[in-house]
Write an enzyme that holds these catalytic residues in place. Sequence first.
Site, PDB file in Angstrom:
ATOM      1  N   ASP A 201       0.907  -1.151   0.000  1.00 14.75           N
ATOM      2  CA  ASP A 201       0.000   0.000   0.000  1.00 14.75           C
ATOM      3  C   ASP A 201       0.939   1.192   0.000  1.00 14.75           C
ATOM      4  OD1 ASP A 201      -1.470   2.285   0.963  1.00 14.75           O
ATOM      5  OD2 ASP A 201      -3.082   0.871   1.402  1.00 14.75           O
ATOM      6  N   HIS A 202       1.047   1.861  -1.145  1.00 13.30           N
ATOM      7  CA  HIS A 202       2.144   2.832  -1.258  1.00 13.30           C
ATOM      8  C   HIS A 202       2.009   4.000  -0.289  1.00 13.30           C
ATOM      9  CE1 HIS A 202      -0.525   5.112  -3.952  1.00 13.30           C
ATOM     10  NE2 HIS A 202       0.273   6.134  -3.785  1.00 13.30           N
ATOM     11  N   HIS A 264      -5.754   2.935   1.344  1.00 17.37           N
ATOM     12  CA  HIS A 264      -4.831   3.998   1.762  1.00 17.37           C
ATOM     13  C   HIS A 264      -5.316   4.744   3.018  1.00 17.37           C
ATOM     14  CE1 HIS A 264      -3.050   3.116  -2.001  1.00 17.37           C
ATOM     15  NE2 HIS A 264      -3.764   3.914  -2.758  1.00 17.37           N
TER      16      HIS A 264
HETATM   17  C1  BG6 Z   1      -3.718   4.975  -6.315  1.00 16.26           C
HETATM   18  C2  BG6 Z   1      -5.078   5.130  -6.902  1.00 16.26           C
HETATM   19  O1  BG6 Z   1      -3.658   3.872  -5.467  1.00 16.26           O
HETATM   20  O2  BG6 Z   1      -3.391   6.142  -5.588  1.00 16.26           O
HETATM   21  C3  BG6 Z   1      -5.166   6.364  -7.783  1.00 16.26           C
HETATM   22  O3  BG6 Z   1      -5.411   3.986  -7.670  1.00 16.26           O
HETATM   23  C4  BG6 Z   1      -4.714   7.577  -7.018  1.00 16.26           C
HETATM   24  O4  BG6 Z   1      -6.479   6.557  -8.287  1.00 16.26           O
HETATM   25  C5  BG6 Z   1      -3.372   7.320  -6.360  1.00 16.26           C
HETATM   26  O5  BG6 Z   1      -4.618   8.660  -7.924  1.00 16.26           O
HETATM   27  C6  BG6 Z   1      -2.989   8.453  -5.453  1.00 16.26           C
HETATM   28  O6  BG6 Z   1      -1.673   8.279  -5.028  1.00 16.26           O
HETATM   29  P1  BG6 Z   1      -0.779   9.513  -4.612  1.00 16.26           P
HETATM   30  O7  BG6 Z   1       0.486   8.898  -4.144  1.00 16.26           O
HETATM   31  O8  BG6 Z   1      -0.626  10.365  -5.822  1.00 16.26           O
HETATM   32  O9  BG6 Z   1      -1.549  10.205  -3.535  1.00 16.26           O
END
Ligand code: BG6
Length: 513
Positions: A201-202, A264
């Site tokens: 989960d980044h 997230h």
């Molecule tokens: C991803 C989603 O997991 O996270 C995207 O699938 C979203 O829809 C993105 O834009 C947002 O990531 P970050 O790191 O730009 O906040």
Amino acid sequence: MMDPGVFENPLREGLRLELAAEPCVAVIFGASGDLTKRKLVPALYSLAAQNLLAGGFSVVGTARTPMNDEAFRTAMRDAVHRYADAGPIEGAVWESFAAGLFYTPTDTKKPESYKKLAEVLAKIDRERGTAGNRLFYVSTPPSLYSDIIRLLGATGLNRAPNGGWTRIIIEKPFGEDLQSARVLNREVLQVFAEDQVYRIDHYLGKETVQNIMVLRFANGIFEPIWNRRYIDHVQITAAESLGVEDRGGYYEQAGAFRDMIENHLLQVLAHVAMEPVSVLDANAVRDEKTKLVRAIRPILPEEVSRYAVRGQYGEGLAGGEPVEGYRQEKNVSPESNTETYAAVKFIIDNWRWAEVPFYLRSGKRLPKRVTEVAIQFRRAPHLLFKHVASGHLEPNALILRIQPDEGISLNFSAKMPGQAINIRTVRMDFQYGTSFGKRSPEAYERLLLDAMRGDSTLFARGDMVEMAWELTMPILEAWQQPASHFPNYVAGSWGPKEADDFIERDGRRWRRP
Ligand code: BG6
């Protein structure tokens, strides 16, 4: 054979940190996809440039597209040039990194492909000293996950040769509902042990999300007030100004709740609300997070409209330019029922948080890109300055800015200079950029490095993933009903009016970050 202990970055000799990873081969399934190009290889290159990868570190890209090593290296050079933010490509570092890039085409459904892959890996072990250590990264469309996992097992690639280690990173989405997440967990655990599995989960790799634990547990002043006695409520916002771009096909099946909140934002919530751990260890942290998610009060099907709101953008403005509505986007049905905005109120049934609502919201085509956690404190118990309109006395808020403009600020009331007592909210501010004067690493850098080092603290454990889906299902099921009111917000606005009404019913207001 190269000495695996010697890193080849000639520009940074001697700077190897104790955090550096052991030599290994990262095998990327889905190597012709967007994530490889935008995030994975640029992150790996940045790690190499910081001298955090072991000598001999190699990448095997694999996908259906036929390509040779040279073409892969060229494509990855372009990708690094475009997307890596660790500064310009350094010739010698790139040369050394590129020498470890390989490509082998695979048909993920065919066992022969995996046998071929095993041969490629054995050769790399011999020639580059990667010691049988493998990190598989599954970044294909989710429909291929099962085959890949099963065939890695069937061809023995789930166990490393020569006493090395094997780990597997699985990209999101981990299932599309509770049922499919359970099936996927079962399939993975038939082939790999839980400690080999890294569900990514980044958001957990974002510097500012990691800092939530440091803020809470490395400081003495916050934890005593981190509870229902002092905190009125918490708002967690992930706003995006972009629409769905070219991901309409995926997004139609996902929607804002599945795409952002189920994973997230729930992870962020767990970091904000979990109990302290006694040791910083992957399972201790994940036990506490799981306990916290278990304490979130389930939303009953008949209560969904009281606890959650959905929205979909119509045409409007983005950055001053007119933009189409969601239903007009590519690969989106003109009658789409998919939400591009979602908000939910969670109540945590434990001693610390009883009756403190956690409001989570996320949406596309909102006025700006901003992710933050706002801890909203209770008002002062006695209003001394009665002549000051109470609307001007904002309660204290601690804002954890996850992105952009990473930092933390505390809002409090101060007297404006002058003879009269006029009060205004002011801000005490900490900014990463100015305080540390160095860039925050990309989330994928941290997570890839952790996986190579065998640290799963910042990855989701199977039980928590299933629990998150359990919480989410009643909402997703209720939202199967057609939304006759869609579209209900203008692109470029802060979401539907229903979302304002939803929080105002509780006597509160959304922040406008
Ligand atoms: C991803 C989603 O997991 O996270 C995207 O699938 C979203 O829809 C993105 O834009 C947002 O990531 P970050 O790191 O730009 O906040």
